[in-house]
Structure formats: structure tokens, C-alpha cells
Scaffold this active site. Structure first.
Site, mmCIF file in Angstrom:
data_model
loop_
_atom_site.group_PDB
_atom_site.id
_atom_site.type_symbol
_atom_site.label_atom_id
_atom_site.label_comp_id
_atom_site.label_asym_id
_atom_site.label_seq_id
_atom_site.Cartn_x
_atom_site.Cartn_y
_atom_site.Cartn_z
ATOM 1 N N GLY A 46 0.829 -1.195 0.000
ATOM 2 C CA GLY A 46 0.000 0.000 0.000
ATOM 3 C C GLY A 46 0.867 1.248 0.000
ATOM 4 N N GLN A 51 2.976 9.930 1.273
ATOM 5 C CA GLN A 51 4.301 9.321 1.440
ATOM 6 C C GLN A 51 5.286 9.717 0.344
ATOM 7 O OE1 GLN A 51 2.322 5.282 2.107
ATOM 8 N NE2 GLN A 51 4.231 5.044 3.207
ATOM 9 N N CYS A 91 5.520 -0.293 7.323
ATOM 10 C CA CYS A 91 5.207 0.881 6.507
ATOM 11 C C CYS A 91 6.452 1.274 5.727
ATOM 12 C CB CYS A 91 4.761 2.031 7.410
ATOM 13 S SG CYS A 91 4.382 3.532 6.518
ATOM 14 N N LEU A 92 6.280 1.589 4.445
ATOM 15 C CA LEU A 92 7.425 1.986 3.632
ATOM 16 C C LEU A 92 8.069 3.269 4.146
ATOM 17 C CD1 LEU A 92 5.995 1.207 0.074
ATOM 18 C CD2 LEU A 92 7.623 -0.152 1.419
ATOM 19 N N HIS A 133 -4.868 1.852 7.319
ATOM 20 C CA HIS A 133 -3.480 2.335 7.454
ATOM 21 C C HIS A 133 -3.209 3.461 6.446
ATOM 22 C CE1 HIS A 133 1.037 1.345 7.845
ATOM 23 N NE2 HIS A 133 0.975 2.157 6.808
ATOM 24 N N HIS A 137 -2.494 7.771 6.688
ATOM 25 C CA HIS A 137 -1.432 8.581 6.067
ATOM 26 C C HIS A 137 -1.993 9.895 5.525
ATOM 27 C CE1 HIS A 137 2.219 6.199 6.170
ATOM 28 N NE2 HIS A 137 1.633 5.138 5.646
HETATM 29 NI NI NI Z 1 2.366 3.197 5.609
#
Ligand code: NI
Length: 167
Positions: A46, A51, A91-92, A133, A137
């Protein structure tokens, strides 16, 4: 298509609240395609526009893990939440950190597609967790925010140190 750079916690730009998408044009399509490419390249399941420092309400997800089920959600909004689920999340934007978070197990969702069509869907399990999630963000929230202050402080210090070492 192009890979976009993913911001890492504790970058303050991850805390910006995203604005609703109002223009459904070719640029939005490019953003969705770039986000999918960036998510697959990472690899992750995701990615929220926040991000990659784009503060619009756009999310991409593929929980198939083999790249066979790309999904995108524009202006996603959770309508109902049911049940509880505890799942280990990563999470990235918080690389190398995996912690258990409690969320709703079943949700219904209103959103738009890249052409602006208004849609609704139901999700459960991993997909429901992933959607929650990613919407967090868009609101400037990270999964680590659900952890104890002590854990949050340790994670922040660890990532700051790694970023200093990475130069
Ligand atoms: Ni994330």
C-alpha cells in the site's frame, strides 16, 4: 511512469493532512500509475500520496503480493467499522519496524476511481487493515502513533540514526 521518492519518518511532511482531489485528469492518472510503480518497486502492499510528498487524497493498494490486483482509491472515506483485528503492520515510511496494531476487522468504504466515478465497497482482513493504514497517512498519521510513547521514542531515534548514517 516514474518512481517517486518515499519520505521516511520522522519527516514532518508525513504529518501534512491531504486535500480532496477535485480534478480528475491525465495528471491524476499519472500520479496513480507512478504510485503503483513505486509501491511495487519498494516492494509494499500500500502507498498513500502523502508518502511521496503529494498532499492529495490518493491511495494505491495491492494485497495480492504478486502484483495481480492493483487497486486505487481517490478521496476514500470509511462509512462503517465492525469487529476488531490485531495485525503486525509495517510501513514503507517506517523502514524495518513491524508492530502490532488493533483496527476494525470489517469496513465499508466510499471512494472515487481515477475517472471520478463514485463507488462503494466492503473489505475485511488484510485489505481492511491496509485501507485504514493508508487513510491514516492522508490524515498525517502513522501506525507507530498507536504505540506507547516509549516505543515511539525508540523508533524515532533508531530511524534518525539510520538516516544520519545514510547521509
Ligand atoms: Ni504506511
Amino acid at each position: 511512469m516514474a518512481l517517486r521518492q518515499i519520505l521516511h519518518h520522522p519527516d514532518p511532511r508525513l504529518r501534512v493532512k491531504a486535500e480532496p482531489v477535485t480534478v480528475f485528469d491525465a495528471d491524476l492518472g499519472t500520479l496513480v500509475d507512478d504510485m503503483l510503480e513505486t509501491m511495487y518497486d519498494a516492494p509494499g502492499i500500500g502507498l498513500a500520496a502523502t508518502q511521496i510528498n503529494v498532499h492529495q487524497r490518493v491511495v494505491v493498494i495491492d494485497v495480492s503480493r504478486d502484483g495481480s490486483a492493483p487497486m486505487h482509491f481517490i478521496n476514500p472515506r470509511i462509512l462503517t467499522r465492525d469487529g476488531e483485528e490485531e495485525m503486525e503492520e509495517g510501513c514503507l515510511s517506517v523502514p524495518g519496524i513491524f508492530e502490532t496494531v488493533r483496527r476494525a476487522d470489517r469496513i465499508t468504504l466510499a471512494y472515487q476511481d481515477r475517472d471520478g466515478n463514485a463507488l462503494e465497497m466492503a473489505a475485511d482482513g488484510l485489505l481492511a487493515v491496509c485501507i485504514q493504514h493508508e487513510i491514516d497517512h492522508l490524515d498525517g498519521k502513522l501506525f507507530v502513533d498507536y504505540l506507547s510513547q516509549l516505543k515511539q521514542s525508540r523508533i524515532r531515534k533508531k530511524l534518525e540514526k539510520e538516516q544520519r548514517l545514510a547521509g
